[in-house]
Design an enzyme around this catalytic site. Structure first.
Site, short mmCIF file in Angstrom:
data_model
loop_
_atom_site.label_atom_id
_atom_site.label_comp_id
_atom_site.label_asym_id
_atom_site.label_seq_id
_atom_site.Cartn_x
_atom_site.Cartn_y
_atom_site.Cartn_z
CG ASP A 54 21.35 43.07 35.92
OD1 ASP A 54 20.44 43.73 36.44
OD2 ASP A 54 22.52 43.49 35.78
CE LYS A 59 22.09 46.29 37.67
NZ LYS A 59 23.10 46.13 36.62
CB CYS A 92 25.22 42.79 38.14
SG CYS A 92 25.78 43.95 36.86
C1 VGL Z 1 26.50 42.88 33.99
C2 VGL Z 1 28.44 43.33 32.86
C3 VGL Z 1 27.89 44.47 32.34
C4 VGL Z 1 25.76 41.98 34.92
C5 VGL Z 1 25.94 44.02 33.47
O1 VGL Z 1 24.52 42.02 34.94
O2 VGL Z 1 26.42 41.21 35.64
N1 VGL Z 1 27.75 42.55 33.68
N2 VGL Z 1 26.64 44.81 32.65
#
Ligand code: VGL
Ligand code: ZN
Length: 212
Positions: free
Chosen positions: A11, A111, A160
């Site tokens: 991410d 995702k 994540c």
């Molecule tokens: C994430 C919160 C919501 C992350 C993704 O990538 O850590 N955190 N969605």
């Protein structure tokens, strides 16, 4: 080149950078190091995950009238943090970070696209309405390529990245977290994250140790 080990980059997207809608503390500090690591081609297999939510996703505070970002609710019997709107499909904030050369990853895994289910880990979505955590297929993809060890980096270290590393270890991969190439949403989340990683048998290392 290490054929048995894969790198998982979680991410690294503009919405998680300072100034983004769900900024990680110093999230931009990891961008040059991840770019440099990818350019070294140390791993035959590199997976990049991409948080990829539809508009109105159930994890967004804005989908719950009266709720504030970073509040907690119960969802499918589990605690769920309500997030600011982030990584909405097709928006600039959802792109893979433009300052990184993404030619190395041989799998880009999106995702979080089920409107009713959040998805922190690259391996399995969060618990959903059917009482299961749906499998993304990543473990099988890795095993099918002979991978038995993973190095995890990216954002966010307390969300994540943590969930991806914990699932990797639980699924039997030798797992390491590249501490210097990750940052948390909440710095106070680092200590609980360290404890969870330690009890999951996950090694915390710096990327410099990969280069020696
Ligand atoms: C994430 C919160 C919501 C992350 C993704 O990538 O850590 N955190 N969605
Ligand atoms: Zn998300």
């Amino acid at each position: 080149m290490n054929a048995d080990a894969a790198l998982i980059v979680v991410d690294v997207q503009p919405d998680f950078m300072p100034g983004g809608t769900l900024a990680c503390h110093e999230g931009d500090a990891i961008v040059p190091g991840i770019d440099a690591l990818l350019r070294r081609r140390l791993f035959r297999h590199v997976v990049a995950t991409q948080d990829w939510h539809p508009r109105g996703h159930l994890s967004f505070a804005s989908s719950h009238p009266g709720a504030a970002p970073f509040g907690q609710i119960e969802l499918y019997g589990q605690p769920q943090t309500l997030w600011p709107e982030h990584c909405v499909q097709g928006t600039p904030g959802a792109e893979l970070h433009p300052a990184i050369d993404w030619s190395a990853p041989d799998l880009i895994l999106r995702k979080g696209s089920d409107p009713l289910v959040d998805s922190y880990s690259g391996f399995r979505e969060n618990l959903g309405p059917r009482g299961i955590r749906p499998d993304t297929g990543l473990a099988g993809w890795l095993r099918g390529r002979g991978v038995n060890e993973v190095h995890v980096c990216g954002l966010a270290r307390d969300v994540c990245v943590l969930w991806t590393a914990l699932d990797a270890a639980a699924l039997g991969f030798r797992t390491h977290l590249l501490w210097d190439l990750s940052r948390p949403v909440t710095p106070a989340g680092d200590e609980p994250a360290r404890a969870a990683l330690a009890s999951g048998g996950i090694g915390i290392i710096d990327s410099a140790s990969l280069l020696t």
